[in-house]
Scaffold this motif. Structure first.
Motif, short mmCIF file in Angstrom:
data_model
loop_
_atom_site.label_atom_id
_atom_site.label_comp_id
_atom_site.label_asym_id
_atom_site.label_seq_id
_atom_site.Cartn_x
_atom_site.Cartn_y
_atom_site.Cartn_z
N ILE A 145 63.35 1.76 18.29
CA ILE A 145 63.31 2.44 16.99
C ILE A 145 64.02 3.78 17.12
O ILE A 145 64.16 4.30 18.23
N GLY A 147 66.57 6.43 17.81
CA GLY A 147 67.76 6.43 18.66
C GLY A 147 67.86 5.21 19.55
O GLY A 147 68.94 4.90 20.06
N SER A 148 66.77 4.50 19.73
CA SER A 148 66.82 3.29 20.55
C SER A 148 67.20 2.06 19.74
O SER A 148 67.21 0.95 20.27
N SER A 197 63.25 1.73 24.85
CA SER A 197 62.45 2.90 24.50
C SER A 197 62.61 3.92 25.61
O SER A 197 62.30 3.63 26.77
N LYS A 198 63.09 5.09 25.25
CA LYS A 198 63.25 6.13 26.27
C LYS A 198 61.91 6.38 26.96
O LYS A 198 61.82 6.45 28.17
N THR A 199 60.86 6.51 26.16
CA THR A 199 59.55 6.84 26.73
C THR A 199 58.75 5.60 27.16
O THR A 199 57.83 5.69 27.94
N THR A 202 56.44 4.24 22.65
CA THR A 202 56.47 4.34 21.18
C THR A 202 55.72 3.17 20.54
O THR A 202 55.98 2.00 20.86
N GLU A 343 67.66 14.77 12.47
CA GLU A 343 66.68 14.98 13.54
C GLU A 343 67.14 16.09 14.47
O GLU A 343 66.33 16.80 15.06
N LYS A 484 52.85 11.18 13.66
CA LYS A 484 52.40 10.18 14.65
C LYS A 484 50.95 10.44 15.02
O LYS A 484 50.14 9.52 15.13
#
Ligand code: F6P
Length: 511
Positions: A145, A147-148, A197-199, A202, A343, A484
């Motif tokens: 979602i 940027g991913s 997902s960078k992290t 999410t 963003e 969030k």
């Protein structure tokens, strides 16, 4: 940031006379040449490509440009740009560099070497999959979602109109309809799932990923997690989640989410177009990096674009800017730009935490021409808002139909820019166009992978240049966190909410 020098430059900019576009053209026979620029770059194996940028239909003139060039000096733009390419801490609130440039060969030697190694690893996996190492693969469901997802979605859509090596479905929304729609188009026994997902934390992505695994299992796929490729800056988390290390494609923490298309987040693009075209995509971006890094003042095209952005936002009070691609392949470009620009630069404080001295990022919006002409252009031509417009068009057509299609597309694009500027008087006020409405154009030779890379990198640098001129940090996004955390509180039933939200929770059957 808002030093006396800055204030003086801004008040000068605000006090400058505001000639109309017609007056600017009348006053300078060389205006088109002065405010246009043609880039050419050659990508080995992919030939030469080029783009013509024309900013002459904006209100930039010598006085405005000189003032902005002073602002560049006063803002420490050169040092900030060097710091970005040299791996300095340009994201102070998170104490990080921003090394997306290194992913396409523009960074320190060490970062570029590391990026090349990661790219080589991705290339081996992509080629192995293409050669059947994971069995038959006809479909790839890419789950991510923000940027991913936005970059992969744009690039796959733009570059695979004629042929895709693998059928890619990008799913971002937690609304199950999005995933169901992807399932409906895929044979589960010939589908891979990319979890991007960078992290790797999410909520939307991890929920969708779990549902995709369940779908595979329900459809009788024996080892669902064996069908997952993880694209992440948090490989430990992906391992914990169950992905085998050989199918994790990591990228550095210092690559921001909305700048990550060049990293392993670009995996679905490489799967769809092949590694050779993916490398050309990176090379096109690199060509723009080189221009941006090595060119000073108004000759620096992304910086010039940022001058216009700043001028319209801060001097003319424009609250939005619009982008219209006269090319179906770029239908998702405005969506991509929205995250990149809003963003990055939708902030109220400077990098050192002080209130900003004026408006920051305008609302980015847009669409595809000619469709938009029959929907929203009324407001551009006769509405009360002044909206600077960017047009993007390709001289080479994307289609193979009668050339009349493409000719009409290009003619319409150019006609809109001319009409916005010229306007037309009528004795009937309802039929009068006041004109003097600004636009700029990217007229590309051919929208191939390298050109797409160049266009995206151009906008990354334009966004960065805007941020430096405003003194803000474009690389953090704390504004997305509060919503969030409230969603989590609502979910857990903890916390006190306002009466409206509580009533809505009841009405929706969530309490
Ligand atoms: O919520 C905003 C955001 O953090 C974006 O900046 C990011 O691109 C997106 O969420 C997805 O994050 P991740 O790649 O970590 O799943």
């Amino acid at each position: 940031m808002a030093s006396d020098t800055h204030n003086e430059i801004w008040s000068r900019l605000n006090d400058l006379p505001q000639p109309t576009l017609a007056q600017l053209f009348d006053a300078d026979a060389d205006r088109v040449a002065k405010l246009s620029q043609r880039f050419e770059f050659e990508i080995p194996g992919h030939g030469t490509n080029g783009m013509l940028l024309d900013w002459s239909k904006t209100h930039l003139d010598d006085d405005v440009l000189s003032a902005f060039e002073e602002l560049v000096e006063a803002s420490g733009f050169g040092a900030a740009r060097d710091a970005m390419f040299d791996g300095g801490i340009v994201n102070p609130t998170e104490g990080r560099p921003a090394t997306h440039g290194a992913m396409r060969g523009s960074g320190t030697e060490t970062q570029v070497e590391e990026a090349e190694a990661l790219l080589a690893r991705m290339g081996m996996l992509v080629e192995a999959i293409h050669q059947g190492a994971l069995g038959e693969v006809k479909h790839l469901i890419h789950i991510g979602i923000g940027g991913s997802a936005l970059g992969p979605d744009l690039a796959v859509d733009a570059l695979t109109r004629d042929l895709a090596l693998v059928d890619v479905h990008v799913v971002s929304n937690i609304d199950g309809l999005a995933l169901e729609q992807a399932f409906a188009g895929c044979d589960p026994h010939a589908t891979l799932i990319a979890v991007a997902s960078k992290t790797f934390t999410t909520t939307e992505t991890m929920t969708n990923a779990a549902s995709a695994l369940k779908w595979l299992a329900d459809e009788g796929v024996t080892d669902p997690t064996g069908r997952v490729i993880a694209l992440t800056a948090n490989p430990e988390r992906a391992v914990e989640w169950g992905v085998d290390e050989t199918r994790i494609l990591p990228f550095p923490e210092s690559v921001g989410g909305r700048y990550s298309l060049w990293s392993s987040i670009g995996f679905p693009v490489a799967m769809a177009v092949g590694m050779d075209d993916f490398r050309a995509f990176l090379a096109g971006a690199h060509a723009i990096d080189t221009h941006f890094r090595d060119t000073e003042g108004r000759a620096n095209a992304p910086l010039l674009a940022a001058f216009a952005d700043q001028y319209y936002t801060r001097v003319r009070g424009c609250q939005t800017r619009a982008v219209f691609a006269y090319d179906e392949r770029l239908a998702l470009f405005p969506d991509y730009l929205q995250q990149l620009e809003m963003e990055s630069n939708g902030k109220s404080v400077t990098a050192d935490g002080n209130p900003v001295s004026g408006p920051t990022a305008p609302v980015t919006w847009g669409g595809v021409g000619t469709d938009a002409q029959h929907a929203v252009f009324q407001l551009l031509h006769q509405g009360t808002h002044l909206i600077p417009v960017d047009f993007i068009a390709s001289i080479a057509p994307g289609d193979e139909l009668d050339p009349a299609h493409h000719k009409a597309l290009l003619m319409n694009c150019l006609a809109q820019g001319a009409a916005l500027m010229a306007g037309q008087h009528s004795d009937d006020p309802a039929r009068s166009y006041e004109g003097d409405r600004p636009s700029a154009i990217f007229l590309v030779d051919d929208l191939d992978p390298a050109m797409l890379g160049a266009l995206i990198a151009f906008h990354e640098h334009r966004t960065f240049a805007n941020a430096v001129l405003m003194g803000i940090n474009p690389f953090d996004q704390f504004g997305v966190e509060l919503g969030k955390s409230i969603a989590k509180q609502l979910d857990s039933g903890e916390g006190q909410f306002d009466p409206s939200t509580t009533a809505l929770m009841e009405a929706a059957g969530l309490l």
